[in-house]
Enzyme design. Structure first.
Site, mmCIF file in Angstrom:
data_model
loop_
_atom_site.group_PDB
_atom_site.id
_atom_site.type_symbol
_atom_site.label_atom_id
_atom_site.label_comp_id
_atom_site.label_asym_id
_atom_site.label_seq_id
_atom_site.Cartn_x
_atom_site.Cartn_y
_atom_site.Cartn_z
ATOM 1 N N HIS B 229 0.836 -1.206 0.000
ATOM 2 C CA HIS B 229 0.000 0.000 0.000
ATOM 3 C C HIS B 229 0.868 1.251 0.000
ATOM 4 O O HIS B 229 1.873 1.337 0.701
ATOM 5 C CB HIS B 229 -1.018 0.001 1.141
ATOM 6 C CG HIS B 229 -0.442 0.021 2.524
ATOM 7 N ND1 HIS B 229 -0.058 1.191 3.138
ATOM 8 C CD2 HIS B 229 -0.216 -0.975 3.408
ATOM 9 C CE1 HIS B 229 0.381 0.901 4.361
ATOM 10 N NE2 HIS B 229 0.303 -0.404 4.550
ATOM 11 N N GLU B 275 -4.765 2.080 2.667
ATOM 12 C CA GLU B 275 -4.879 0.913 3.544
ATOM 13 C C GLU B 275 -5.033 1.354 4.990
ATOM 14 O O GLU B 275 -5.786 0.763 5.746
ATOM 15 C CB GLU B 275 -3.640 0.015 3.394
ATOM 16 C CG GLU B 275 -3.760 -1.346 4.099
ATOM 17 C CD GLU B 275 -3.291 -1.340 5.557
ATOM 18 O OE1 GLU B 275 -3.601 -2.286 6.277
ATOM 19 O OE2 GLU B 275 -2.626 -0.367 5.981
ATOM 20 N N GLU B 276 -4.289 2.395 5.388
ATOM 21 C CA GLU B 276 -4.182 2.716 6.811
ATOM 22 C C GLU B 276 -5.497 3.167 7.436
ATOM 23 O O GLU B 276 -5.830 2.756 8.548
ATOM 24 C CB GLU B 276 -3.100 3.786 7.052
ATOM 25 C CG GLU B 276 -1.675 3.322 6.756
ATOM 26 C CD GLU B 276 -1.166 2.223 7.670
ATOM 27 O OE1 GLU B 276 -1.910 1.739 8.535
ATOM 28 O OE2 GLU B 276 0.000 1.818 7.509
ATOM 29 N N ASP B 303 3.190 -6.457 3.303
ATOM 30 C CA ASP B 303 2.812 -5.357 4.208
ATOM 31 C C ASP B 303 3.114 -5.726 5.663
ATOM 32 O O ASP B 303 2.332 -5.462 6.565
ATOM 33 C CB ASP B 303 1.323 -5.014 4.025
ATOM 34 C CG ASP B 303 0.910 -3.815 4.882
ATOM 35 O OD1 ASP B 303 1.793 -3.013 5.260
ATOM 36 O OD2 ASP B 303 -0.294 -3.691 5.176
ATOM 37 N N HIS B 373 3.980 2.621 12.609
ATOM 38 C CA HIS B 373 3.123 3.797 12.864
ATOM 39 C C HIS B 373 3.783 4.855 13.738
ATOM 40 O O HIS B 373 3.105 5.515 14.529
ATOM 41 C CB HIS B 373 1.787 3.372 13.506
ATOM 42 C CG HIS B 373 0.956 2.483 12.663
ATOM 43 N ND1 HIS B 373 -0.262 1.997 13.074
ATOM 44 C CD2 HIS B 373 1.141 1.981 11.413
ATOM 45 C CE1 HIS B 373 -0.790 1.240 12.125
ATOM 46 N NE2 HIS B 373 0.050 1.204 11.112
#
Lengths: 406, 406
Positions: B229, B275-276, B303, B373
């Site tokens: 992604h 995606e997130e 991923d 993240h």
């Protein structure tokens, strides 16, 4: 703990610290085993400079003298450079290297996924390059650092002279500088390099293997040795090589104490001294074991870095290796997949003729040769969880061996 | 490429850059697939402060608002804190959390060797914690960062509100600060915390999936999608998550071009958008594929970070997974051992009902939740060789699929 080449004050400090650490964990026995070790000192800053580049003039290269080398002394030496990729290629050159500096520029093969195989394929130029070049009348050697990355960090490591020929200086240069030197040589055959190094072999020193033991309840005479080597090179902190292995071995015994679990067979944590430039600790440990009539059933060494454990390599009889393989389903649950590769460890090798299975912890090898034998091998380069998983893997295997034998 | 949350200028830049990169590699077709995406903005610095600690007075904690949250606005809010370890524990509290700030402090289970399992066990508190706490009248939530290390780096990530209840602020605090807050709460039940965040969901934006294709020579209608992604969170650089997967997917096709190898079936590199915090790209890709009557035989997503590849997870029919397993001896030669775990990928999930086998590259998971993240997920955190080995693993599997089908 900083760096700690055998015979150095750092090594003496490591001996005392490690002994105190194991005593603090209340192992049944903690003791020092005396061993005489070689004492090599670097003696000063290593210098390698291209002195007559038509393109760049003078170019300083990142360099580290190899272990056990005799230095040039403060005056240094200058010579023309001849590049080869391997010792067979050197031999083909014959007389052409007389009076020259031989530059060994064989890279580690990036196509080998296990980087230790690539290391094995390239390390003769470091360990024997100076000896072979000296036979042909070379006045010094340079070697491309044994790393699979291209950067400016030089990697030291051991080399052995041939006592029948002059001890010529031998220095590693960074992979990046090896690429540069090779490019400049391609355009300018009369390129000259200045070498300066200060290495000296001093008189042997008294040092120690450090040993801690938990005695078996049912078959105490059957010994499982688990360890790493306490010495390191004299740069960086020897964190992956082999502080990691030492701490993992001690952790195996500490876990037994913390869990209150009593092993059926004797487990012994051994920190061998002088793996890097002599192997005296491993040899003395085996000699004493034989002299005392001890019975080692297994020896497990962690000396491949504190990275993600992926299995164990081993050497031993078919029965021993079959027993190890029989635990495969248990070990694979913990992502320990690689169980059939031959191997062991440098320090446990001398035990071979006493019959134990020799086992090496096999971690992921991808990042090791970034750090190996360099200033970059420091505490912060070790991931705590990877280190702990390795210790847990070793403890799991030691548990199986002390319970079932092998 | 910096960070690039869906709808941001960074994401638009990433779309253009990735398209240009694939064009420069001369793939048969390179195109953009439009997709509307949510556009969330953090809006300012997130602040979490303990304001009345008897021990320490005011204590500022390292915090990041969760994605898709509504901020407190510049005035912030203050409330007493109630600690729970999970959503079931929250539900047991019932009315006791009314008017309070709920602090979710469930750690990732360190005993699970696969850290994604530990993540799966802990992430409901992040993804649904605010929605569940709001149902019970809480005024805000804090969540322990989803990391298996204890340090001062906060980890953001997605959360979903329940549209029938107030959108209360939700912020992650670092694991170290979660430990501190928990300790202080144990001694002082009336501990109060100040929260300030500025998040806002803006109007949807037009963005794109970026697609490059090499057409098959024998069965061009059979498509193998390989991708990652393109979006990331709005901190750090999204290097492991999921710059790594994007670059590996492009590398698979680039290798075909470099080798001059023509695949029998069509291979398509897909960089999915969003995606997130929405998965719109994956959903739109699947919708268009269905509308066009395309036939995907396999979809492979990377991923899980650019670390050492150790295998592939998959979901599909027994026949599909059996075919994958039949290549085990080939793949294990390259240290791809883990082939039987269920899995796939978030972006390829929407393709499921069109029948392809869904496959996820499975890298070593030990270090991922240090970076995931966070500000720490930057280019320098990715090891080149590990990244390349992952791309090579994907290329090897894609080769087997395009040759033999699945």
């Amino acid at each position: 703990m900083g760096n700690r080449l055998a015979g150095s004050p750092g090594a003496a400090s490591a001996v005392e610290w490690t002994k105190q650490l194991m005593e603090s964990y209340d192992f049944d026995t903690v003791y020092l085993q005396p061993v005489m070790v070689p004492h090599w000192e670097r003696g000063g800053k290593d210098v390698v400079k291209i002195v007559n580049s038509e393109k760049h003039g003078t170019v300083e290269l990142n360099a580290l003298a190899l272990g056990n080398t005799q230095g040039t002394g403060p005056g240094g030496l200058v010579g023309e450079v001849v590049e080869v990729k391997s010792i067979p290629e050197l031999r083909e050159m014959g007389d052409k290297v007389k009076g020259k500096i031989v530059f060994f520029n064989g890279p580690m093969d990036p196509k080998l996924i296990d980087t230790f195989q690539a290391y094995g394929g390239a390390n003769a130029q470091r360990s024997s390059g100076a000896a072979e070049a000296s036979k042909l009348g070379a006045i010094g050697t340079l070697v491309r650092s044994l790393s699979n990355t291209v950067n400016d960090i030089p990697h030291t490591g051991n080399q052995r002279y041939n006592p029948d020929f002059p001890k010529i200086p031998a220095l590693a240069i960074s992979t990046q500088d090896a690429e540069l030197l090779s490019q400049l040589l391609a355009d300018q055959a009369d390129l000259k390099v200045y070498l300066e190094s200060h290495g000296e072999m001093k008189t042997e020193k008294l040092s120690y293997n450090v040993i801690g033991e938990i005695r078996g309840t049912e078959k105490p005479e059957e010994i499982i040795a688990v360890g790493g080597h306490l010495d390191s090179w004299d740069v960086g902190e020897g964190a992956h090589d082999d502080g990691a292995g030492c701490m993992q071995a001690i952790e195996v015994l500490r876990l037994y104490k913390e869990l209150g679990w009593k092993p059926k067979r004797t487990i012994r944590a051994v920190m061998w001294m002088n793996e890097e430039n002599g192997l005296r600790g491993g040899q003395e440990y085996a000699r004493v074991a034989k002299e005392k009539g001890e019975k080692h059933i297994a020896a497990l060494e962690s000396d491949s870095g504190g990275f993600l454990p992926i299995g164990f390599s081993s050497s031993g009889t078919d029965a021993q290796r079959g027993k190890l393989a029989s635990w495969g389903d248990l070990l694979r649950q913990y992502q320990l997949w690689s169980l059939d590769r031959p191997g062991g460890g440098a320090d446990i090798g001398p035990l071979r003729d006493q019959g134990p299975i020799l086992i090496g912890l096999k971690p992921d090898s991808q990042r090791y040769f970034f750090y190996h034998h360099t200033e970059a091998d420091v505490f912060e380069a070790v991931d705590q969880r990877e280190l702990e998983l390795g210790a847990a893997a070793m403890a799991a295997l030691v548990y199986l061996i002390e319970q079932e034998g092998i």
